[in-house]
Design a protein around this motif. Structure first.
Motif, short mmCIF file in Angstrom:
data_model
loop_
_atom_site.label_atom_id
_atom_site.label_comp_id
_atom_site.label_asym_id
_atom_site.label_seq_id
_atom_site.Cartn_x
_atom_site.Cartn_y
_atom_site.Cartn_z
N MET A 1 0.83 -1.19 0.00
CA MET A 1 0.00 0.00 0.00
C MET A 1 0.87 1.25 0.00
SD MET A 1 -3.42 -0.63 2.29
CE MET A 1 -2.54 -0.78 3.80
N GLY A 2 1.96 1.21 0.76
CA GLY A 2 2.84 2.37 0.81
C GLY A 2 3.44 2.70 -0.54
N MET B 1 -6.33 3.84 -4.74
CA MET B 1 -5.29 2.90 -4.32
C MET B 1 -5.78 1.47 -4.45
SD MET B 1 -3.64 4.58 -0.91
CE MET B 1 -3.20 2.99 -0.31
N CYS B 2 -7.00 1.22 -4.00
CA CYS B 2 -7.57 -0.13 -4.06
C CYS B 2 -7.66 -0.60 -5.51
CB CYS B 2 -8.95 -0.13 -3.40
SG CYS B 2 -9.71 -1.74 -3.30
N TRP B 3 -8.10 0.27 -6.39
CA TRP B 3 -8.20 -0.07 -7.81
C TRP B 3 -6.83 -0.40 -8.39
CZ3 TRP B 3 -6.28 2.42 -12.20
CH2 TRP B 3 -6.77 1.94 -13.41
N TYR C 1 -5.33 3.88 5.25
CA TYR C 1 -3.95 4.27 4.98
C TYR C 1 -3.87 5.68 4.38
CZ TYR C 1 0.89 3.93 3.54
OH TYR C 1 2.24 4.16 3.39
N SER C 2 -4.73 5.97 3.42
CA SER C 2 -4.68 7.29 2.78
C SER C 2 -5.11 8.40 3.75
CB SER C 2 -5.55 7.33 1.53
OG SER C 2 -6.90 7.18 1.85
N LYS C 3 -6.05 8.11 4.65
CA LYS C 3 -6.45 9.11 5.64
C LYS C 3 -5.38 9.34 6.69
CE LYS C 3 -11.44 8.78 5.34
NZ LYS C 3 -12.69 8.51 6.05
N GLY C 4 -4.49 8.38 6.87
CA GLY C 4 -3.43 8.51 7.85
C GLY C 4 -2.14 9.10 7.30
N CYS C 5 -2.10 9.41 6.02
CA CYS C 5 -0.89 9.96 5.41
C CYS C 5 -0.71 11.41 5.83
CB CYS C 5 -0.98 9.85 3.89
SG CYS C 5 0.41 10.59 3.02
#
Length: 86
Positions: A1-2, A18-20, A39-43
């Protein structure tokens, strides 16, 4: 994911994108969508400036009938002056 989010193949996309992308690269796990959104909300880099939303332009005029001059003026002001000649 990163790597998908911020690595060589990423441009800090949101969770759904990201999922796509991860599915497109051939990976899958049951909680993939939830994990990508989390993950994207935690960036920190993405959250530094807050959510980027276009500002609503409430200058629309509603009319029953228009003249050719009003249409020409609209195209000049709202399209050509904003985006250039197509």
């Amino acid at each position: 994911m990163g790597e998908v989010h911020e690595g060589i193949c990423g441009a800090h996309q949101g969770g759904r994108k990201m999922c796509w992308l991860i599915k497109r690269y051939g990976y899958f796990w049951p909680t993939m969508m939830k994990d990508c959104i989390k993950y994207s909300k935690g960036c920190e880099a993405c959250q530094r400036y807050g959510p980027i939303q276009p500002v609503a332009n409430n200058t629309a005029k509603l009319v029953k009938s228009t003249t050719s001059q009003e249409i020409i003026t609209f195209i000049e002001e709202q399209i050509v002056h904003r985006f250039g000649i197509p």
